[in-house]
Structure formats: C-alpha cells, structure tokens
Scaffold this motif. Sequence first.
Motif, PDB file in Angstrom:
ATOM      1  N   ALA A 249       0.826  -1.211   0.000  1.00  0.00           N
ATOM      2  CA  ALA A 249       0.000   0.000   0.000  1.00  0.00           C
ATOM      3  C   ALA A 249       0.861   1.263   0.000  1.00  0.00           C
ATOM      4  O   ALA A 249       0.663   2.162  -0.827  1.00  0.00           O
ATOM      5  N   LEU A 250       1.837   1.355   0.918  1.00  0.00           N
ATOM      6  CA  LEU A 250       2.685   2.549   0.969  1.00  0.00           C
ATOM      7  C   LEU A 250       3.566   2.694  -0.272  1.00  0.00           C
ATOM      8  O   LEU A 250       3.687   3.802  -0.812  1.00  0.00           O
ATOM      9  N   PRO A 251       4.188   1.616  -0.767  1.00  0.00           N
ATOM     10  CA  PRO A 251       4.952   1.768  -2.013  1.00  0.00           C
ATOM     11  C   PRO A 251       4.093   2.230  -3.184  1.00  0.00           C
ATOM     12  O   PRO A 251       4.546   3.028  -4.016  1.00  0.00           O
ATOM     13  N   ARG A 252       2.863   1.763  -3.269  1.00  0.00           N
ATOM     14  CA  ARG A 252       1.991   2.202  -4.365  1.00  0.00           C
ATOM     15  C   ARG A 252       1.675   3.689  -4.243  1.00  0.00           C
ATOM     16  O   ARG A 252       1.652   4.413  -5.240  1.00  0.00           O
ATOM     17  N   GLN A 253       1.461   4.157  -3.018  1.00  0.00           N
ATOM     18  CA  GLN A 253       1.225   5.584  -2.819  1.00  0.00           C
ATOM     19  C   GLN A 253       2.454   6.401  -3.207  1.00  0.00           C
ATOM     20  O   GLN A 253       2.341   7.482  -3.793  1.00  0.00           O
ATOM     21  N   ALA A 254       3.630   5.899  -2.874  1.00  0.00           N
ATOM     22  CA  ALA A 254       4.868   6.615  -3.194  1.00  0.00           C
ATOM     23  C   ALA A 254       5.148   6.634  -4.690  1.00  0.00           C
ATOM     24  O   ALA A 254       5.783   7.568  -5.191  1.00  0.00           O
ATOM     25  N   LEU A 255       4.682   5.620  -5.392  1.00  0.00           N
ATOM     26  CA  LEU A 255       4.992   5.510  -6.818  1.00  0.00           C
ATOM     27  C   LEU A 255       4.200   6.507  -7.665  1.00  0.00           C
ATOM     28  O   LEU A 255       4.694   6.965  -8.705  1.00  0.00           O
ATOM     29  N   VAL A 256       3.000   6.871  -7.230  1.00  0.00           N
ATOM     30  CA  VAL A 256       2.127   7.715  -8.064  1.00  0.00           C
ATOM     31  C   VAL A 256       2.785   9.041  -8.440  1.00  0.00           C
ATOM     32  O   VAL A 256       2.853   9.390  -9.622  1.00  0.00           O
ATOM     33  N   PRO A 257       3.305   9.844  -7.480  1.00  0.00           N
ATOM     34  CA  PRO A 257       3.949  11.088  -7.901  1.00  0.00           C
ATOM     35  C   PRO A 257       5.192  10.876  -8.753  1.00  0.00           C
ATOM     36  O   PRO A 257       5.521  11.715  -9.597  1.00  0.00           O
TER      37      PRO A 257
END
Length: 305
Positions: free
Chosen positions: A174-182
């Motif tokens: 979940a956190l890596p996916r959030q970090a990847l978006v920007p």
Amino acid sequence: MLIHGPLVVRAAALRAAGVPGRTISRRCGPGGPWQRLLPGIVLLHSGEPTGEQQLQAALLHGRETAVLTGLWALRRHGLERLPPPRDVHVLVSADRRVTSTGFAHVERTRHLPRPHFRNDLPVAPVPRAVIDAARRLTDPDEIQAMMAESVQRRFCTTEMLTRELDQAGRPGTALPRQALVPLICGARSVAEADAWRLWRRSGLPPGHWNVPIFDANGTYIATPDFWCDEIAFAWEIDSYRHHANLEDHRDTVARNARYVAAGIVVLQTLPSRLRTEPDQVLRELHAAFRTAQARPRPTVRRAAA
C-alpha cells in the motif's frame, strides 16, 4: 590449527575438511576463538562480525540459490538515500525449507530473480530490491526517498517498479503504491512528491514535472520542478541544503535571472513549508498563477515528451 579460505563457512564444510564436530563446538564455545553467526554457520574469529560477514552468513544460510535483496542489496548497487538495514533480507525459492533466524530474514518466493553479482555476492536487480525493501518499511518518507533516488539516478524506471509491485501482490504494497504515483507523474524527490500532492489539492490545471524549458531561439532556460505550460508558470521547491555553498547559490540566481529575462513567472517554496504551512503555500500558488494568467504568455516552450 590453520584454516585457509573464507572466514565465514558452514560447519558442514569444516567437518568435510576434517575438523571434528567436537572441535567446532569447543572453538565456538564461550571464550573460544570462533563463533556461530547463524545455525550451522561459523565465523572463524571471535570479534564483532562485519556487515560483509553477516551478508555472507545469511546467503550461506539461504543455501546455493539464495539472492540478497532489500536495503543491503541497494547499498551494493550504490544507492545512498537509505535507512539503516535492520537485518539481512535474502530470497530463496518457494520450494526451499529455509526459515528466518537471527539477523537473516528469509523470504521464499515463486519469482526468484536472476541475480547481479556485486563484489562476488548474488544481488537482486534494483527494481526488485527496491520493492522488497519498501514492503518492509513503515516510514512513507523513507520509502519515497528510496524509490525517488532509484528513478532519479536511473537505476530503474517507474515502469520497472510498477511491474515489480504488480508481481509482489498485495501484502505490504500500500505505501509503495502511494509513493509511486507522484514518481510516475514526474516528481523526483520527497519534497517534489509533497508538492505534487499539494498541487492536486489546489484545483489548478495540471502541468509537468521536471521538463526542460527553452526560449524562442531554442536556448535552454531551466528545468523547473513544476511547469504549467498554458501560462508559462514555474514552481521551484528550493531547499536551504541546495544553496549550502556559493556555487549552488550562484546557479540558482542565474536560473532565476533566465526566468525573468524570458518573462516566466516563478514561485519559489521551501520544502518544509509544504508540510508546515500548506494553506499559505496554496494561497501563494493561486496568487502567482493569477499573475501569470494576467500577462501575455511569453514565447517559451517545454521539451517534447
């Protein structure tokens, strides 16, 4: 007794070389000249093991096809914006009956990567090591910084990270996916990711991150952190650290002079204010945006995608 070869060895290898099991036990006992790093893995001296020796021991524990991954692997590849590793993360094939113990974190996987060799140790490719590390971290900034560095320094692409995330499944992603978006949108640092999220809150038109800008003659002007091409508006996230020496300060002054000469409206924001004063920064963004809208657009262009 003289032992030639590596200092980290399997106890089984010592026995095969003719060292009796009782001798190994005695030498690894209290006050002995050797020590057991992990079950069945012996360090042939009694001092504090080095990080390198722990890596060797964890890989020996994982056996022949084990691959180093996570933070230690990224260190071997040369990444720098990493938190200190808590343990040694190794990958083994899903059919192996090897478990975590001591400082060795063993992960069984159906997708064992083909290793790269760094100083003779088998290391997972950067995209896999980044995602393996990110899945075990809990600090969003540490995850963001690590993933941003891997992309910014061209160790891998956002597409590679996306593929690894999709292959990793759901646990811990979940956190890596959030970090990847920007990062997919063009941000290349924790501060730029913060800026990207704040711009989304602003309601202002979308733009481009880290794209080169040129004047009417094709002369390079700058590569702003954020660029709104519709009105030729630049947003720079300028930290104190970036201006810590005279050369960096001189470069920033020269960059700003080129913006002014080209008629570009630019807003400079300290990274810390993106979190401590987000509402004030939003007001400044809207004000700068209105200023850019109010004047004729200068003849400048961004580099083609």
